[in-house]
Design a protein around this motif. Structure first.
Motif, short mmCIF file in Angstrom:
data_model
loop_
_atom_site.label_atom_id
_atom_site.label_comp_id
_atom_site.label_asym_id
_atom_site.label_seq_id
_atom_site.Cartn_x
_atom_site.Cartn_y
_atom_site.Cartn_z
N ASP A 9 6.88 -8.18 -7.38
CA ASP A 9 6.30 -8.64 -8.63
C ASP A 9 5.89 -10.12 -8.55
O ASP A 9 5.00 -10.57 -9.25
N THR A 13 0.96 -8.52 -7.29
CA THR A 13 0.34 -7.22 -7.09
C THR A 13 1.28 -6.14 -7.62
O THR A 13 2.49 -6.33 -7.74
N ARG A 14 0.68 -4.99 -7.92
CA ARG A 14 1.50 -3.86 -8.33
C ARG A 14 2.29 -3.36 -7.12
O ARG A 14 1.83 -3.40 -5.99
N GLY A 38 4.49 0.52 -13.52
CA GLY A 38 3.82 -0.52 -12.77
C GLY A 38 3.59 -0.27 -11.30
O GLY A 38 3.26 -1.20 -10.57
N ASP A 40 1.43 1.50 -8.17
CA ASP A 40 0.37 2.33 -7.61
C ASP A 40 1.08 3.45 -6.85
O ASP A 40 2.12 3.20 -6.21
N GLY A 64 -3.12 2.24 -12.75
CA GLY A 64 -2.79 2.09 -11.35
C GLY A 64 -3.81 2.75 -10.43
O GLY A 64 -4.71 3.46 -10.86
#
Length: 251
Positions: A9, A13-14, A38, A40, A64
């Motif tokens: 985090d 980026t996810r 949160g 992908d 996502g």
């Protein structure tokens, strides 16, 4: 791939998860919850591209990126290729959920060699190989979650020996792999569902419902919630555990 201890985090980026067996039932519930929380999500499927596309739609609706990969968990080459594709296409791998499995019923006098070999190939060898491939791509501090079964503790009905044996093997595997992965800060935990309302359990719904202490079957989203916790930062002090979520079946 470079390994580091930075919280994903904090990198802006996810996080990225790969769910083996993520197109239907429990797997789809896991994919949906991870996306909402949160991640992908890449997922594997075997024979239902329509279901895989529906699961991807849920990921995209949550904001996502998603990826569907056709991969049979009885095939070691396909397992490794799925991990490589997920890491390459989504750019990283923070968590892997090994949900793919097969269920074959039969008492010992009728179990075929083919069903025994398939169960061992997917439910035990496939789980090990998926973990092995994933942690080679995973950043330090990552998360590994397996989906076992409460039958590892008790089945209560004949004809479940092969399935229960494979799920007990997963529980033991997780407990011991925790020692291998601890130096890298990677946690590994095993979720053991009881009867969950999916197409797999639909033919046995009436029988199963009568044996559940809470008077109902579980829902895929309830498994997804537990998996998402185990995939997140707040579970960092738990590893090697098997968590049973079965409406009181084994009590």
């Amino acid at each position: 791939m470079k390994h580091d201890n930075m919280n994903p985090d904090q990198q802006g980026t996810r996080r990225v998860a790969l769910v083996f067996g993520g197109s239907r039932g429990i797997g789809a519930g896991i994919v949906e919850r991870l996306a909402k929380d949160g991640f992908d999500v890449a997922l594997t499927y075997v024979s239902r591209p329509d279901a895989a596309q529906a699961a991807l739609g849920v990921v995209e609706a949550a904001g996502g990126r998603g990826l569907a990969i056709q991969a049979d968990s009885a095939d070691p080459v396909a397992i490794r290729a799925a991990v490589a594709a997920a890491a390459e296409r989504l750019g990283r791998l923070d968590a892997v959920v090994v949900n793919a499995g097969v269920l074959r019923h039969g008492t010992i006098d009728v179990v075929s060699l083919e069903d025994l070999d398939l169960s061992l190939s997917v439910n035990v060898r496939g789980v090990f190989l998926a973990i092995q491939a994933a942690v080679a791509q995973m950043r330090d501090g990552g998360r590994v979650i397996t989906i076992g079964s409460n039958t590892a503790i008790r089945t209560g009905s004949p004809g479940s020996s092969v399935y229960a044996m494979t799920k007990a093997a997963v529980a033991s595997m997780v407990q011991n792999l925790a020692l291998d992965l601890a130096p890298r800060g990677i946690t590994i935990n095993n979720v053991q569902p009881g009867p969950i309302a999916t197409d797999m359990t639909a033919p046995f719904a009436d029988y199963l419902q009568d044996k559940l202490k809470l008077g109902r079957m579980g829902q895929p989203h309830e498994i997804g919630a537990l998996v998402s916790y185990l995939a997140g930062p707040e579970s960092g002090y738990m590893t090697g555990a098997s968590l049973t979520i079965d409406g009181g079946w084994v009590l």
